[in-house]
Design a protein around this motif. Sequence first.
Motif, PDB file in Angstrom:
ATOM      1  N   MET A  20      -6.039   4.027  -2.050  1.00 19.92           N
ATOM      2  CA  MET A  20      -6.779   4.480  -0.588  1.00 19.92           C
ATOM      3  C   MET A  20      -6.979   5.866  -0.602  1.00 19.92           C
ATOM      4  SD  MET A  20      -5.097   2.597   2.345  1.00 19.92           S
ATOM      5  CE  MET A  20      -3.928   1.742   2.840  1.00 19.92           C
ATOM      6  N   GLY A  21      -7.502   6.707  -0.262  1.00 13.48           N
ATOM      7  CA  GLY A  21      -8.019   8.014   0.261  1.00 13.48           C
ATOM      8  C   GLY A  21      -7.729   7.710   1.920  1.00 13.48           C
ATOM      9  N   MET A  22      -7.942   8.082   3.131  1.00 18.63           N
ATOM     10  CA  MET A  22      -7.711   8.455   4.040  1.00 18.63           C
ATOM     11  C   MET A  22      -7.735   9.451   4.892  1.00 18.63           C
ATOM     12  SD  MET A  22      -6.738   4.193   5.593  1.00 18.63           S
ATOM     13  CE  MET A  22      -5.471   4.313   5.642  1.00 18.63           C
ATOM     14  N   THR A  23      -5.856   9.687   4.880  1.00 22.54           N
ATOM     15  CA  THR A  23      -5.077  10.721   5.174  1.00 22.54           C
ATOM     16  C   THR A  23      -6.411  12.051   4.310  1.00 22.54           C
ATOM     17  OG1 THR A  23      -3.395   9.702   5.264  1.00 22.54           O
ATOM     18  CG2 THR A  23      -3.259  12.226   5.685  1.00 22.54           C
ATOM     19  N   GLY A  60       5.308   4.390  14.145  1.00 23.11           N
ATOM     20  CA  GLY A  60       5.974   3.520  15.121  1.00 23.11           C
ATOM     21  C   GLY A  60       4.872   3.777  16.325  1.00 23.11           C
ATOM     22  N   ASN A  61       4.758   4.927  16.892  1.00 24.60           N
ATOM     23  CA  ASN A  61       3.823   5.181  18.118  1.00 24.60           C
ATOM     24  C   ASN A  61       2.500   4.331  17.753  1.00 24.60           C
ATOM     25  OD1 ASN A  61       5.464   6.791  19.192  1.00 24.60           O
ATOM     26  ND2 ASN A  61       4.871   8.539  19.282  1.00 24.60           N
ATOM     27  N   VAL A  62       2.105   4.470  16.304  1.00 25.89           N
ATOM     28  CA  VAL A  62       0.595   4.156  16.406  1.00 25.89           C
ATOM     29  C   VAL A  62       0.944   2.524  16.382  1.00 25.89           C
ATOM     30  CG1 VAL A  62      -1.065   3.908  14.586  1.00 25.89           C
ATOM     31  CG2 VAL A  62       0.103   6.252  14.815  1.00 25.89           C
ATOM     32  N   PHE A  98      -2.985  13.617   0.801  1.00 27.42           N
ATOM     33  CA  PHE A  98      -2.241  12.509   0.702  1.00 27.42           C
ATOM     34  C   PHE A  98      -3.130  10.854  -0.139  1.00 27.42           C
ATOM     35  CE2 PHE A  98       1.216  13.823   3.354  1.00 27.42           C
ATOM     36  CZ  PHE A  98       1.559  13.755   2.951  1.00 27.42           C
ATOM     37  N   MET A  99      -2.802  11.082  -1.287  1.00 24.28           N
ATOM     38  CA  MET A  99      -3.299   9.545  -1.591  1.00 24.28           C
ATOM     39  C   MET A  99      -2.993   8.914  -3.186  1.00 24.28           C
ATOM     40  SD  MET A  99      -7.060   9.272  -3.181  1.00 24.28           S
ATOM     41  CE  MET A  99      -7.260   9.371  -5.019  1.00 24.28           C
ATOM     42  N   SER A 100      -1.979   8.088  -2.988  1.00 18.91           N
ATOM     43  CA  SER A 100      -0.738   7.538  -4.333  1.00 18.91           C
ATOM     44  C   SER A 100      -1.322   6.523  -4.927  1.00 18.91           C
ATOM     45  CB  SER A 100       0.147   6.768  -2.918  1.00 18.91           C
ATOM     46  OG  SER A 100       1.170   7.483  -1.899  1.00 18.91           O
ATOM     47  N   GLY A 110      -5.769  15.044   9.770  1.00 24.26           N
ATOM     48  CA  GLY A 110      -5.063  13.996  10.494  1.00 24.26           C
ATOM     49  C   GLY A 110      -5.797  12.951   9.757  1.00 24.26           C
ATOM     50  N   GLY A 111      -3.983  12.176   9.722  1.00 31.00           N
ATOM     51  CA  GLY A 111      -3.215  10.498   8.946  1.00 31.00           C
ATOM     52  C   GLY A 111      -4.241   9.659   9.854  1.00 31.00           C
ATOM     53  N   THR A 112      -3.566   9.226  11.311  1.00 34.77           N
ATOM     54  CA  THR A 112      -3.289   8.443  12.209  1.00 34.77           C
ATOM     55  C   THR A 112      -5.033   9.127  12.841  1.00 34.77           C
ATOM     56  OG1 THR A 112      -1.274   9.024  13.167  1.00 34.77           O
ATOM     57  CG2 THR A 112      -2.817   7.542  14.532  1.00 34.77           C
ATOM     58  N   ASP A 113      -5.447  10.126  13.643  1.00 33.86           N
ATOM     59  CA  ASP A 113      -6.448  10.322  13.496  1.00 33.86           C
ATOM     60  C   ASP A 113      -7.683  10.583  12.234  1.00 33.86           C
ATOM     61  OD1 ASP A 113      -9.069  10.903  15.354  1.00 33.86           O
ATOM     62  OD2 ASP A 113      -8.585  12.755  15.619  1.00 33.86           O
ATOM     63  N   ALA A 125       3.890   8.411  -8.081  1.00 31.71           N
ATOM     64  CA  ALA A 125       2.600  10.049  -7.972  1.00 31.71           C
ATOM     65  C   ALA A 125       1.970   9.842  -6.581  1.00 31.71           C
ATOM     66  CB  ALA A 125       2.043  10.135  -8.903  1.00 31.71           C
ATOM     67  N   SER A 126       2.760   9.830  -5.318  1.00 32.01           N
ATOM     68  CA  SER A 126       1.434  10.566  -4.286  1.00 32.01           C
ATOM     69  C   SER A 126       0.355  12.118  -4.765  1.00 32.01           C
ATOM     70  CB  SER A 126       1.681  10.889  -3.574  1.00 32.01           C
ATOM     71  OG  SER A 126       2.148   9.754  -2.879  1.00 32.01           O
ATOM     72  N   SER A 127      -1.096  12.109  -4.508  1.00 31.89           N
ATOM     73  CA  SER A 127      -1.058  13.152  -4.831  1.00 31.89           C
ATOM     74  C   SER A 127      -2.374  13.797  -4.151  1.00 31.89           C
ATOM     75  CB  SER A 127      -2.037  13.313  -5.928  1.00 31.89           C
ATOM     76  OG  SER A 127      -3.467  12.050  -5.414  1.00 31.89           O
TER      77      SER A 127
END
Length: 547
Positions: free
Chosen positions: A187-190, A433-435, A220-222, A194-197, A271-273
């Motif tokens: 998956m590719g979100m971050t 954690g906070n999230v 980040f796309m692992s 922003g990663g959380t947002d 691997a994280s790309s």
Amino acid sequence: MTQTSFATHEVFNQSPPFEDVNLFAVDRPLVEAVAANGGTAAASELSEFGQHWGSAAMAARGRFANENTPKLRTFDSRGNRRDEVEFHPAYHELMARSAHSGLHNSTWDPDGKPAGGAAEVVRAAKFYMAAQVETGHLCPITMTRASVAALAVQPDLLAKTMPVIGTRAYDPAFAPWPTKRGMTLGMGMTEKQGGTDVRSNMTRATRDGDGYRISGHKWFMSAPMCDAFLVLAQADEGLTCFFMPRFKPDGSVNAIQFQRLKDKLGNRSNASSEVEFAGAYAARVGDEGKGISTIIQMVQLTRQDCAIASAGLMRSGLAHAQYHARHRSVFQKHLADQPLMQMVLSDMALQVEASIALVMRLCRSFDRAPVESAEAAYMRLLTPAIKYWVCKSAPGFLYEAMECLGGNGYVEEGILARHFRESPVNAIWEGSGNVMCLDVLRALSREAEAAQAVLQGLATETKGLSGAGDAVIFVGKAFRRPDSERVARLAVEKLALLAAAAALNQVSPHHAELFARTRLAQNHASMYGAVEFGCDDVRGLLERTLP
Ligand SMILES: Cc1cc2nc3c(=O)[nH]c(=O)nc-3n(C[C@H](O)[C@H](O)[C@H](O)COP(=O)(O)OP(=O)(O)OC[C@H]3O[C@@H](n4cnc5c(N)ncnc54)[C@H](O)[C@@H]3O)c2cc1C
């Protein structure tokens, strides 16, 4: 054969390697937690898995896969783009073994519907054991399993992919997924900003015939050699989820261009790309504008796996520490017989007992959620709380486990240094954690009545345990405060401890009381072993951990 005799000295008083053990049979808290949550019928399947994954050969694969880290091949020698990542053969073997056991799909039926029965509990027990051997390769395994929940939003796509996701074959070929014997998904979100947002995602999606063209960058796309990725991008109607395969439908390579691999603290076999989408082809998953609600189906499951894997890492740390203490003598006595070491080990054993009981209880709620609304409410409220508590416990726990082995714990030949470097990541990714705390608050405000019923259920299940009544009142009050965000960490930790005491009460009421006495009735000291247990309790806890 190892050489134990040298011109200057003999080698003695060193513990033998903790290998060639049945990771299921020697782990009574696991066996009992599986049984308490509906998995009894799978005992022999799990024992077979534990025997295989506990072998010296699997331990060696874990080490090779981490010492020989993945390499990005951006171009070939003639300057053509390749965008391939090469892994050591040991990594591929680990992937094949996990796939063979259904770690990537056994919670789904062939149509991609929940498999039912105790499928979640049984898979979780396997995932817990595999995590004790090698966690990096579990990243694509967990994402593949979880992706089905998001693909379910797009039934035509699910129907096409499920026959390939549903096999137990691992096919590492760089080839279009419809031609393969098995497939993996990432998956590719971050993004950088922003990663959380993820609402701040800038990657754009424009319609192109039946599909879309995606342009942008993911920070980040692992597991970049996955066959396809679920990706978030901004379409006309807002943030949308897309299925982006490595090859376009016409069979040509898709425009997914890897820039570099992350140089990570741990998780090194994986691997994280950093990746650029240069007008890459993708198909929509769910409606435009519904990207977050679509991908959250997947994220809920990866969060569950984070908790399982962190519990597995702690179990491995404990088992290695205890095994060492039984073999190592200091001042004419085995470490395992020194009263102070006994307090450390038994306090750690109690932490792991509670963690595995809690994680298995959570997995039962995943099994039951489709047919029981109370279990669905438990799952929604407690997944973030449990991910928070279990994953954030792991680094401190593994540090203590390393110290039990003295200097040997700190060197890279042993597995504990690797476990320690791995341990923070499960708390950081898939919602930090906070999230997670904010997610608990969100679940509470969205479904106040159902959440209240979950808390009431925990109150009933922990009735009579030291400190449980006060904890229920504390949690209830904290969550009702208008400024609940300020006390969210206090309340979420207490909620997780309460749930752990309740789960352990189903497995071993005596240990549930010990847990409640040292974690609910009072705050646990900042170090393991700063407790006072009776001799019988020490013996009982340690015999359960390792016969
Ligand atoms: C090894 C590794 C692999 C990864 N693989 C992937 C991958 O495959 N795909 C992918 O999409 N991402 C991946 N990630 C990214 C990861 O999911 C993000 O790093 C994570 O979601 C946090 O986002 P961020 O780094 O942007 O930090 P931020 O979102 O900037 O968060 C920083 C800190 O702020 C806290 N915070 C955020 N919001 C609030 C708030 N409202 N109140 C209080 N505190 C807050 C967070 O808890 C965190 O501690 C990976 C990360 C790592 C380390």
